[in-house]
Write an enzyme that holds these catalytic residues in place. Structure first.
Site, PDB file in Angstrom:
ATOM      1  N   LYS A  83       0.845  -1.193   0.000  1.00  0.00           N
ATOM      2  CA  LYS A  83       0.000   0.000   0.000  1.00  0.00           C
ATOM      3  C   LYS A  83       0.884   1.249   0.000  1.00  0.00           C
ATOM      4  CE  LYS A  83      -4.281   1.009   2.518  1.00  0.00           C
ATOM      5  NZ  LYS A  83      -4.867   0.935   3.855  1.00  0.00           N
TER       6      LYS A  83
HETATM    7  C1  E4P Z   1      -8.410   1.755   3.831  1.00  0.00           C
HETATM    8  O1  E4P Z   1      -7.528   1.064   3.398  1.00  0.00           O
HETATM    9  C2  E4P Z   1      -8.295   2.517   5.074  1.00  0.00           C
HETATM   10  O2  E4P Z   1      -7.603   1.756   6.029  1.00  0.00           O
HETATM   11  C3  E4P Z   1      -9.624   2.856   5.696  1.00  0.00           C
HETATM   12  O3  E4P Z   1     -10.720   2.451   4.929  1.00  0.00           O
HETATM   13  C4  E4P Z   1      -9.702   4.197   6.324  1.00  0.00           C
HETATM   14  O4  E4P Z   1     -10.971   4.370   6.914  1.00  0.00           O
HETATM   15  P1  E4P Z   1     -11.304   5.519   7.983  1.00  0.00           P
HETATM   16  O5  E4P Z   1     -11.555   6.763   7.243  1.00  0.00           O
HETATM   17  O6  E4P Z   1     -12.546   5.010   8.670  1.00  0.00           O
HETATM   18  O7  E4P Z   1     -10.105   5.599   8.895  1.00  0.00           O
END
Ligand code: E4P
Length: 214
Positions: A83
């Site tokens: 990522k």
């Molecule tokens: C995705 O990969 C992220 O980890 C995640 O969806 C972030 O979500 P949040 O905005 O609830 O922290």
């Protein structure tokens, strides 16, 4: 539609996995910090439970360091997806890792041109954060819709991973638009199976049966 769980908690991952409909896992540095455990160790543990894609975010911000860290994370298991943030350095790192056959998940996407650029660089997944856009009074699902149109216009095969999902309505909207994947907290995964009429109907069925035969 593929379903990933958005957590680094092993109990939650096991619970979702046992439902039989889990396709993958996304993690991020905040989720790992909540667990208070070494990132690499936890990724290894997650990959023992889930055979689908497991996203591992790099902490580096600069291109060469991102590539180095990405390769290190990818070495943990075959199903690790690296990522990277949708920055200029992240774009270059996406291209370099993709050219070596390492799958990438491009994260923190808040506008559709970021999604087009990383598709050109060979990204496996793009993660538009819909909840965080809604939080600032913008339209998160409109972003998903724009990316779907752009990817279909040009035949990009990068998968749209709807992220930052807060409730079942987000899921419904993403499914109607045609997002390929959604990553969802365990609480929302469970909410996808809930309706008050299901609960009250079940209660009535059992009460009627017991009244007649008990
Ligand atoms: C995705 O990969 C992220 O980890 C995640 O969806 C972030 O979500 P949040 O905005 O609830 O922290």
């Amino acid at each position: 539609m593929e379903l990933y769980i958005d957590t680094a908690n092993l109990d939650e991952i096991r619970e979702a996995h046992d439902l039989g409909v889990l396709d993958g896992v996304t993690t991020n540095p905040s989720l790992i910090a909540k667990e208070g455990i070494d990132y690499g160790k936890r990724l290894g543990e997650i990959c023992e439970i889930v055979s689908g894609p497991v996203s591992a975010e790099v902490l580096a911000l600069e291109y060469a360091e991102m590539v180095k860290e990405g390769k290190m994370r990818a070495g943990i298991a075959d199903n690790i997806v690296v990522k990277l943030p949708v920055t200029v350095d992240g774009l270059k790192a996406c291209k370099a890792l993709s050219d070596e056959g390492i799958r990438t998940n491009m994260t923190l996407c808040f506008q559709s041109m970021q999604a087009m650029m990383v598709a050109k660089a060979g990204a496996y997944l793009i993660s538009p954060f819909i909840g965080r856009l809604d939080d600032i009074s913008q339209d998160g699902t409109e972003l998903i819709s724009q990316i779907r149109t752009i990817y279909d216009n040009y035949g990009y095969d990068t998968k749209i991973l709807a992220a930052s999902i807060r409730h079942p309505k987000h899921m419904l909207e993403c499914a109607l638009i045609g997002a390929d994947v959604a990553t969802v907290p365990l609480k929302v995964i469970k909410q996808l199976m809930q309706h008050p009429l299901t609960d009250s109907g079940l209660k009535t069925f059992l009460a009627d049966y017991n009244k007649a035969f008990a």
